[in-house]
Design a protein around this motif. Structure first.
Motif, mmCIF file in Angstrom:
data_model
loop_
_atom_site.group_PDB
_atom_site.id
_atom_site.type_symbol
_atom_site.label_atom_id
_atom_site.label_comp_id
_atom_site.label_asym_id
_atom_site.label_seq_id
_atom_site.Cartn_x
_atom_site.Cartn_y
_atom_site.Cartn_z
ATOM 1 N N LEU A 5 36.084 67.725 -27.938
ATOM 2 C CA LEU A 5 34.965 67.463 -28.829
ATOM 3 C C LEU A 5 33.618 67.848 -28.223
ATOM 4 C CD1 LEU A 5 36.039 63.985 -30.240
ATOM 5 C CD2 LEU A 5 36.393 66.260 -31.241
ATOM 6 N N GLY A 6 33.535 67.971 -26.925
ATOM 7 C CA GLY A 6 32.282 68.303 -26.261
ATOM 8 C C GLY A 6 32.320 67.840 -24.824
ATOM 9 N N ILE A 7 31.251 67.996 -24.121
ATOM 10 C CA ILE A 7 31.175 67.541 -22.729
ATOM 11 C C ILE A 7 30.858 66.050 -22.724
ATOM 12 C CG2 ILE A 7 29.885 67.723 -20.570
ATOM 13 C CD1 ILE A 7 29.473 70.684 -21.223
ATOM 14 N N ASP A 8 31.681 65.267 -22.057
ATOM 15 C CA ASP A 8 31.446 63.829 -21.950
ATOM 16 C C ASP A 8 30.372 63.553 -20.897
ATOM 17 O OD1 ASP A 8 32.640 60.975 -22.572
ATOM 18 O OD2 ASP A 8 32.289 61.090 -20.410
ATOM 19 N N HIS A 9 30.570 64.100 -19.705
ATOM 20 C CA HIS A 9 29.577 63.919 -18.651
ATOM 21 C C HIS A 9 29.759 64.985 -17.581
ATOM 22 C CE1 HIS A 9 32.989 61.792 -16.813
ATOM 23 N NE2 HIS A 9 32.404 62.048 -15.656
ATOM 24 N N ILE A 10 28.736 65.138 -16.781
ATOM 25 C CA ILE A 10 28.777 65.998 -15.606
ATOM 26 C C ILE A 10 28.267 65.143 -14.457
ATOM 27 C CG2 ILE A 10 26.495 66.950 -16.117
ATOM 28 C CD1 ILE A 10 27.546 69.586 -14.812
ATOM 29 N N VAL A 11 28.814 65.360 -13.269
ATOM 30 C CA VAL A 11 28.426 64.587 -12.092
ATOM 31 C C VAL A 11 27.780 65.537 -11.088
ATOM 32 C CG1 VAL A 11 29.208 63.098 -10.216
ATOM 33 C CG2 VAL A 11 30.323 62.974 -12.458
ATOM 34 N N LEU A 12 26.559 65.198 -10.678
ATOM 35 C CA LEU A 12 25.839 65.971 -9.676
ATOM 36 C C LEU A 12 25.630 65.110 -8.446
ATOM 37 C CD1 LEU A 12 23.070 67.568 -11.929
ATOM 38 C CD2 LEU A 12 25.190 68.633 -11.131
ATOM 39 N N ARG A 13 26.078 65.598 -7.303
ATOM 40 C CA ARG A 13 25.816 64.908 -6.046
ATOM 41 C C ARG A 13 24.407 65.269 -5.613
ATOM 42 N NH1 ARG A 13 29.061 66.798 -2.028
ATOM 43 N NH2 ARG A 13 28.894 64.860 -0.874
ATOM 44 N N THR A 14 23.648 64.289 -5.113
ATOM 45 C CA THR A 14 22.242 64.523 -4.795
ATOM 46 C C THR A 14 21.833 63.942 -3.452
ATOM 47 O OG1 THR A 14 19.974 64.147 -5.542
ATOM 48 C CG2 THR A 14 21.573 62.492 -6.157
ATOM 49 N N LYS A 15 20.926 64.659 -2.787
ATOM 50 C CA LYS A 15 20.333 64.180 -1.536
ATOM 51 C C LYS A 15 19.074 63.369 -1.795
ATOM 52 C CE LYS A 15 20.393 68.503 -0.249
ATOM 53 N NZ LYS A 15 20.175 69.777 0.451
ATOM 54 N N ASP A 16 18.439 63.567 -2.960
ATOM 55 C CA ASP A 16 17.166 62.914 -3.286
ATOM 56 C C ASP A 16 17.273 62.268 -4.673
ATOM 57 O OD1 ASP A 16 14.559 62.115 -3.763
ATOM 58 O OD2 ASP A 16 13.731 64.144 -3.774
ATOM 59 N N VAL A 17 17.814 61.077 -4.730
ATOM 60 C CA VAL A 17 18.025 60.392 -6.003
ATOM 61 C C VAL A 17 16.716 60.240 -6.771
ATOM 62 C CG1 VAL A 17 18.719 58.220 -7.092
ATOM 63 C CG2 VAL A 17 20.118 59.184 -5.266
ATOM 64 N N ASN A 18 15.649 59.807 -6.100
ATOM 65 C CA ASN A 18 14.376 59.583 -6.796
ATOM 66 C C ASN A 18 13.820 60.869 -7.395
ATOM 67 O OD1 ASN A 18 14.387 56.822 -6.323
ATOM 68 N ND2 ASN A 18 13.366 57.049 -4.348
ATOM 69 N N GLY A 19 13.868 61.958 -6.663
ATOM 70 C CA GLY A 19 13.383 63.232 -7.177
ATOM 71 C C GLY A 19 14.197 63.716 -8.364
ATOM 72 N N MET A 20 15.522 63.555 -8.275
ATOM 73 C CA MET A 20 16.394 63.974 -9.372
ATOM 74 C C MET A 20 16.203 63.066 -10.588
ATOM 75 S SD MET A 20 18.203 66.704 -8.546
ATOM 76 C CE MET A 20 19.910 66.745 -9.071
#
Length: 135
Positions: A5-20
């Motif tokens: 039906l579509g994209i449910d979610h995407i997961v991005l690993r991050t070094k800077d949570v606040n910036g992202m």
């Protein structure tokens, strides 16, 4: 069998949570829907889908190995269908946030050919902003 039906979610690993978080909430307008700080997980609403940010220093992030970078990217790009798609207004908004962007070009997507713009988030993930099909 089943239908996608579509994209449910995407997961991005991050070094800077606040910036992202700032980029996805302030620049792209994705509200923070849920956070599980004990796991280093932050879930943002993107229409009918979610964008999950995982802190590479948190329990989930550590389990996936080295942090993303130029030679260890998590994804090539992901595409967000946006509406309305008014390139001049989009460019003005992106420029106000100092986000480098491509020109609007016709590209093929789930709904067919239509204009889209490429941008990068603060950690180098390529995000495609897609308008409606023109065919």
């Amino acid at each position: 069998m089943f239908n996608i039906l579509g994209i449910d979610h995407i997961v991005l690993r991050t070094k800077d949570v606040n910036g992202m978080l700032a980029f996805y909430t302030e620049v792209l307008g994705c509200p923070l829907e849920r956070q599980l700080t004990e796991f280093g997980l932050f879930q943002l609403r993107a229409g009918k889908s979610l964008i999950d940010l995982v802190d590479v220093d948190g329990p989930i992030g550590k389990s996936a190995g080295e942090a993303p970078g130029n030679e260890a990217r998590n994804v090539d790009h992901f595409c967000l269908r946006i509406d309305p798609f008014e390139p001049t207004a989009i460019f003005r908004h992106l420029d106000q946030h100092k986000v480098t962007h491509s020109e609007a070009e016709e590209r093929y997507g789930a709904e067919g050919n239509g204009l889209s713009i490429y941008i990068s988030d603060p950690e180098g993930n390529t995000v495609e902003l897609k308008g409606p099909a023109s065919n």
